[in-house]
Design an enzyme around this catalytic site. Structure first.
Site, PDB file in Angstrom:
ATOM      1  N   ASP A 116       0.873  -1.166   0.000  1.00  0.00           N
ATOM      2  CA  ASP A 116       0.000   0.000   0.000  1.00  0.00           C
ATOM      3  C   ASP A 116       0.909   1.213   0.000  1.00  0.00           C
ATOM      4  O   ASP A 116       1.920   1.249   0.707  1.00  0.00           O
ATOM      5  CB  ASP A 116      -0.940   0.040   1.198  1.00  0.00           C
ATOM      6  N   PHE A 127       3.406   5.026 -13.135  1.00  0.00           N
ATOM      7  CA  PHE A 127       1.944   5.047 -13.013  1.00  0.00           C
ATOM      8  C   PHE A 127       1.589   5.939 -11.835  1.00  0.00           C
ATOM      9  O   PHE A 127       2.461   6.463 -11.145  1.00  0.00           O
ATOM     10  CB  PHE A 127       1.390   3.629 -12.822  1.00  0.00           C
ATOM     11  N   TYR A 174       0.937   8.829  -9.501  1.00  0.00           N
ATOM     12  CA  TYR A 174       1.387  10.217  -9.401  1.00  0.00           C
ATOM     13  C   TYR A 174       2.830  10.398  -9.863  1.00  0.00           C
ATOM     14  O   TYR A 174       3.393  11.488  -9.714  1.00  0.00           O
ATOM     15  CB  TYR A 174       1.239  10.703  -7.954  1.00  0.00           C
TER      16      TYR A 174
END
Length: 200
Positions: free
Chosen positions: A78, A158, A160
């Site tokens: 994450d 990919f 930001y």
């Protein structure tokens, strides 16, 4: 669930990469090659919604669900971008920022929110969780600081990546090759810690 912090690491031959994000899958598969692990996709496994309030909680939710469903160790990530002028937003909500459906839309929204701010300091954070079917967990964290650009640069990566200029770099993460990015990125740092812990 327990976090495994020390002692001898377990022998792993196969690991499930617990993400539906194709960009993350590519980064993780290449980075794990030195360990000789056979990386497998989720198949029919459905991951739970990310309801945690921290990166650690969200990564653990996904990794544990995949490990329990497959009977194999599972690795989940994450990650997010935290912008100082926005009080750390979007943070753990980076992938769902603004309830829009694409990276381009999220980037446009973030730039719009930054329009009146001159302090563009930001950081990327990544937490990897390796979960075993018996509930044991290993956590690895990485961070990289930098600046939010005023517009996207580059078409690699990919999320930001095109908006983020790491400190000390002339290239945005969107302009870097995968190898350049992994050498300095938040996810690259977390992966380096995992590799070191498992003897690579």
């Amino acid at each position: 669930m327990q976090q495994q912090t020390g002692g001898r690491r377990r022998q792993i031959r196969r690991v499930v990469v617990a993400t539906s994000n194709a960009g993350k899958v590519r980064e993780l598969q290449g980075a794990l090659a030195p360990l000789g692990w056979q990386c497998e996709g989720l198949g029919a496994v459905t991951l739970p919604e990310e309801t945690g309030s921290t990166y650690e909680e969200n990564a653990a939710l996904k990794a544990c669900a995949a490990a329990m469903a497959t009977g194999l160790p599972a690795l989940a990530d994450d990650s997010g971008i935290e912008v100082l002028a926005l009080g750390g937003q979007p943070g753990v909500y980076s992938a769902r920022f603004g309830n829009v459906n694409s990276d381009v839309e999220r980037n446009v929204l973030l730039l719009e929110k930054m329009r009146r701010h001159t302090d563009r300091r930001a950081k990327f954070v990544s937490v990897l969780v390796l979960a075993y079917p018996d509930g044991k967990l290993e956590e690895y964290r990485g961070e990289v600081t930098g600046q939010l650009l005023e517009g996207p640069r580059g078409e690699s990566g990919f999320g930001y990546d095109p908006l983020f200029l790491p400190d000390g770099s002339e290239l945005s993460m969107g302009e870097m090759t995968l190898e350049q990015k992994q050498a300095i990125s938040h996810r690259g740092q977390a992966l380096a810690a995992l590799l070191a812990a498992h003897g690579a």
